[in-house]
Design a protein around this motif. Sequence first.
Motif, PDB file in Angstrom:
ATOM      1  N   ARG A 201       4.045 -34.269 -21.424  1.00  0.00           N
ATOM      2  CA  ARG A 201       4.551 -33.720 -20.162  1.00  0.00           C
ATOM      3  C   ARG A 201       4.587 -32.195 -20.174  1.00  0.00           C
ATOM      4  N   ASP A 202       4.767 -31.604 -21.346  1.00  0.00           N
ATOM      5  CA  ASP A 202       4.953 -30.152 -21.426  1.00  0.00           C
ATOM      6  C   ASP A 202       3.680 -29.447 -21.873  1.00  0.00           C
ATOM      7  N   SER A 203       2.514 -30.004 -21.531  1.00  0.00           N
ATOM      8  CA  SER A 203       1.247 -29.411 -21.971  1.00  0.00           C
ATOM      9  C   SER A 203       0.328 -29.152 -20.783  1.00  0.00           C
ATOM     10  N   TYR A 309       3.226 -22.554 -28.348  1.00  0.00           N
ATOM     11  CA  TYR A 309       2.884 -23.964 -28.135  1.00  0.00           C
ATOM     12  C   TYR A 309       1.644 -24.084 -27.264  1.00  0.00           C
ATOM     13  N   ARG A 310       1.509 -23.186 -26.268  1.00  0.00           N
ATOM     14  CA  ARG A 310       0.327 -23.202 -25.396  1.00  0.00           C
ATOM     15  C   ARG A 310      -0.951 -22.976 -26.210  1.00  0.00           C
ATOM     16  N   VAL A 311      -0.914 -22.024 -27.148  1.00  0.00           N
ATOM     17  CA  VAL A 311      -2.105 -21.713 -27.944  1.00  0.00           C
ATOM     18  C   VAL A 311      -2.558 -22.931 -28.733  1.00  0.00           C
ATOM     19  N   LEU A 315      -6.072 -25.097 -27.986  1.00  0.00           N
ATOM     20  CA  LEU A 315      -7.152 -25.166 -28.971  1.00  0.00           C
ATOM     21  C   LEU A 315      -7.495 -26.626 -29.295  1.00  0.00           C
ATOM     22  N   ILE A 316      -6.480 -27.472 -29.408  1.00  0.00           N
ATOM     23  CA  ILE A 316      -6.728 -28.899 -29.649  1.00  0.00           C
ATOM     24  C   ILE A 316      -7.452 -29.512 -28.450  1.00  0.00           C
ATOM     25  N   ALA A 317      -7.017 -29.138 -27.242  1.00  0.00           N
ATOM     26  CA  ALA A 317      -7.652 -29.672 -26.030  1.00  0.00           C
ATOM     27  C   ALA A 317      -9.115 -29.261 -25.943  1.00  0.00           C
TER      28      ALA A 317
END
Length: 342
Positions: A201-203, A309-311, A315-317
């Motif tokens: 939810r927070d991504s 957390y965004r970074v 990168l995983i996405a």
Amino acid sequence: MLLRHSPLTANDLRQCLRIATGGTIGFTLCKIFGWSNGVFFTVTPMLLLGLVPVMSGHAMRQLLASSVMAGIEVGLLGGFFGSHPGLMTPIVFLLFLYRFAAMSRGSLFLFGANGVLSLSIMLHFASYPNTDLNDLVFSNFWATVLSVAIAYLMTALWPDVEPRAAYKPGPKAPHRMRHEALLGASIATASFLIFQIFNLRDSMSAQATTLLLLFPMHWDGALDYARKRAIGTLLGVSFGVLVQLFLYDWSGLLLLIVPLLWIGLMLFSQAHVREANGSGVGFGALTTLGILFGQYLTPGNDLIFSALYRVSSILIAIVATLFMCYLIHKILNRFESTRFGY
């Protein structure tokens, strides 16, 4: 090289002013009036002014139509199948398919692009039982209306000095258009399912990244944009962290935040305009900064944790999306009717 070294023209500078000021106005109004889902009000003006150099009636109709269609679809799907993502999957695929088909045609690219982003984000949040579905849908719609008004205001304040050459999309073979539509719809649907299954939810930044990578509409373009998106994310996050450190305990004062946001948007809009290719480093930095400030900059919230957390999530996405894109690209190229090349 990421950027061309030619100086900004008068038209380029005015477009930068339109992007930076438009995004800042959307953010400021959202915070002053306490509107929820602030990311819509901050990012949508930047998306419109960044992808459309000069506001036009055709662009306005595309944006409003995409918002209305997404609102109706999310309202119906969220109301009937909100807690059952498995039942929604085939319908979601079809909704993404016709939007990517519109993007592939070129003349309706803005309708498809804004619709893909709005639909994916709203469908994801609509699946949570504590989400106010009406507030979510109307926030997106009013943010779109406000963005159109801001875009016209910015165009009136800083009109182009010289007329621009009209953009005419080149012809595409039917098999290439089918390839692009199926590739985009498949990955967008897979992204929706993954974010549902793992309750991410927070991504929102990572979710938007999986879709923005599809805007080039083919594997080579996605691979090129992935590198630029990663660099843009790092730049946007770095600027957000610097603002948080600079303001420290005063990070909740809107009077101080607004000029710093405008400076950041102005810097990144110059990079975006210099690239002159739609989605690149500058556009990635703009959207990252817009999501950070619009969605996560609230009194008492630690923007630094959100930024870091965004970074990692982005990168995983990027890696996961590229893997899926390559796999589906290869599968579609096995059939002549969906082959990308001529």
